[in-house]
Design a protein around this motif. Structure first.
Motif, mmCIF file in Angstrom:
data_model
loop_
_atom_site.group_PDB
_atom_site.id
_atom_site.type_symbol
_atom_site.label_atom_id
_atom_site.label_comp_id
_atom_site.label_asym_id
_atom_site.label_seq_id
_atom_site.Cartn_x
_atom_site.Cartn_y
_atom_site.Cartn_z
ATOM 1 N N LEU A 144 5.981 -9.393 -4.646
ATOM 2 C CA LEU A 144 5.178 -10.175 -4.052
ATOM 3 C C LEU A 144 5.503 -10.792 -2.986
ATOM 4 N N ALA A 145 7.000 -11.004 -2.876
ATOM 5 C CA ALA A 145 7.704 -11.624 -1.768
ATOM 6 C C ALA A 145 7.665 -10.863 -0.557
ATOM 7 N N LEU A 146 7.715 -9.611 -0.831
ATOM 8 C CA LEU A 146 7.694 -8.537 0.388
ATOM 9 C C LEU A 146 6.475 -8.293 0.808
ATOM 10 N N ILE A 147 5.323 -8.124 -0.082
ATOM 11 C CA ILE A 147 4.037 -8.015 0.297
ATOM 12 C C ILE A 147 3.602 -9.228 1.152
ATOM 13 N N ALA A 148 4.127 -10.700 0.795
ATOM 14 C CA ALA A 148 3.664 -11.875 1.551
ATOM 15 C C ALA A 148 4.187 -11.760 3.046
ATOM 16 N N VAL A 149 5.708 -11.344 3.073
ATOM 17 C CA VAL A 149 6.123 -11.437 4.426
ATOM 18 C C VAL A 149 5.456 -10.094 5.330
ATOM 19 N N HIS A 150 5.232 -9.057 4.409
ATOM 20 C CA HIS A 150 4.585 -7.994 5.666
ATOM 21 C C HIS A 150 3.237 -8.453 5.992
ATOM 22 N N GLY A 151 2.545 -9.229 5.125
ATOM 23 C CA GLY A 151 1.232 -9.586 5.676
ATOM 24 C C GLY A 151 1.362 -10.759 6.749
ATOM 25 N N LEU A 152 2.669 -11.560 6.782
ATOM 26 C CA LEU A 152 2.735 -12.415 7.944
ATOM 27 C C LEU A 152 2.888 -11.416 9.331
ATOM 28 N N VAL A 153 3.618 -10.567 9.204
ATOM 29 C CA VAL A 153 4.087 -9.686 10.235
ATOM 30 C C VAL A 153 2.626 -8.834 10.853
ATOM 31 N N LEU A 154 1.929 -8.392 9.749
ATOM 32 C CA LEU A 154 0.595 -7.921 10.320
ATOM 33 C C LEU A 154 -0.112 -9.089 11.165
ATOM 34 N N MET A 155 -0.393 -10.187 10.567
ATOM 35 C CA MET A 155 -1.062 -11.305 11.185
ATOM 36 C C MET A 155 -0.738 -11.537 12.530
ATOM 37 N N LEU A 156 0.815 -11.530 12.899
ATOM 38 C CA LEU A 156 1.530 -11.978 14.016
ATOM 39 C C LEU A 156 0.852 -11.111 15.116
#
Length: 201
Positions: free
Chosen positions: A59-71
């Motif tokens: 879940l933590a990795l998925i959260a970070v990945h989502g933020l990378v996509l958004m940026l």
């Protein structure tokens, strides 16, 4: 923090991230395509949370990945400011944020796919599992490249922001290589803690 609370925290962070990144993106169509994986993943995580709660690591990795996509979606990958800073610092010929995005495309799915194969597929940790995870991550990367190809064919010149090739004729190959490197790094660095968290479930 429990898995349910982590999922709630992920949701709140992503909603805030989507609001900020989608406020005035460089290109609206590109933003939609770049953040689409997060928009698809979030409801799926909630629908499956009761029957299949992911580990806190996943879940933590998925959260970070989502933020990378958004940026990346906000500026397009070729124009992310932190990428320009890294480009200047390292003397690179191009903005490397796209490379980071594809590294994450392997790093995060490696753990997610590993968890699915162990918990649903009944596979034991070991060399076969590692090979399958790497192969699956490459398949994900190749699929994404085909989606980019389809977008380029459909949108024509308008797909340049989504593709983010920055004039590199080998961009597709580099993207898949970075995905493979990311997946391998995740398996080397995180397998032990991942096994511990899977065992705790």
């Amino acid at each position: 923090m429990t898995n349910h609370r982590m999922l709630l925290a992920l949701t709140l962070v992503w909603l805030a991230g989507l609001a900020v990144s989608g406020w005035q993106p460089f290109d609206r169509a590109t933003w939609v395509m770049e953040v689409a994986p997060a928009l698809i993943a979030l409801p799926l995580l909630w629908v499956t949370a009761g029957r299949f709660p992911f580990t806190r690591l996943a879940l933590a990795l998925i959260a970070v990945h989502g933020l990378v996509l958004m940026l990346g979606g906000t500026y397009t990958y070729a124009r992310v400011p932190i990428g320009f800073a890294a480009q200047d610092l390292l003397g690179l010929a191009r903005n490397p944020y796209d490379r980071l995005g594809h590294f994450m495309q392997g790093f995060v799915p490696a753990i997610v796919l590993r968890e699915l194969l162990i918990r649903l597929g009944g596979l034991r940790p070991g060399k076969l599992l590692m090979v399958l995870v790497l192969a699956c991550c490459l398949a994900v990367s190749a699929t994404y490249e085909l989606i980019e190809f389809g977008a380029a064919q459909t949108m024509g010149q308008g797909a340049e922001a989504f593709l983010g090739t920055q004039g590199d004729m080998w961009d597709t190959q580099w993207d898949m290589l970075m995905c493979l490197i990311g997946a391998a790094c995740a398996l080397v660095l995180l397998t032990r803690v991942h096994d511990q968290q899977i065992g705790a479930l």
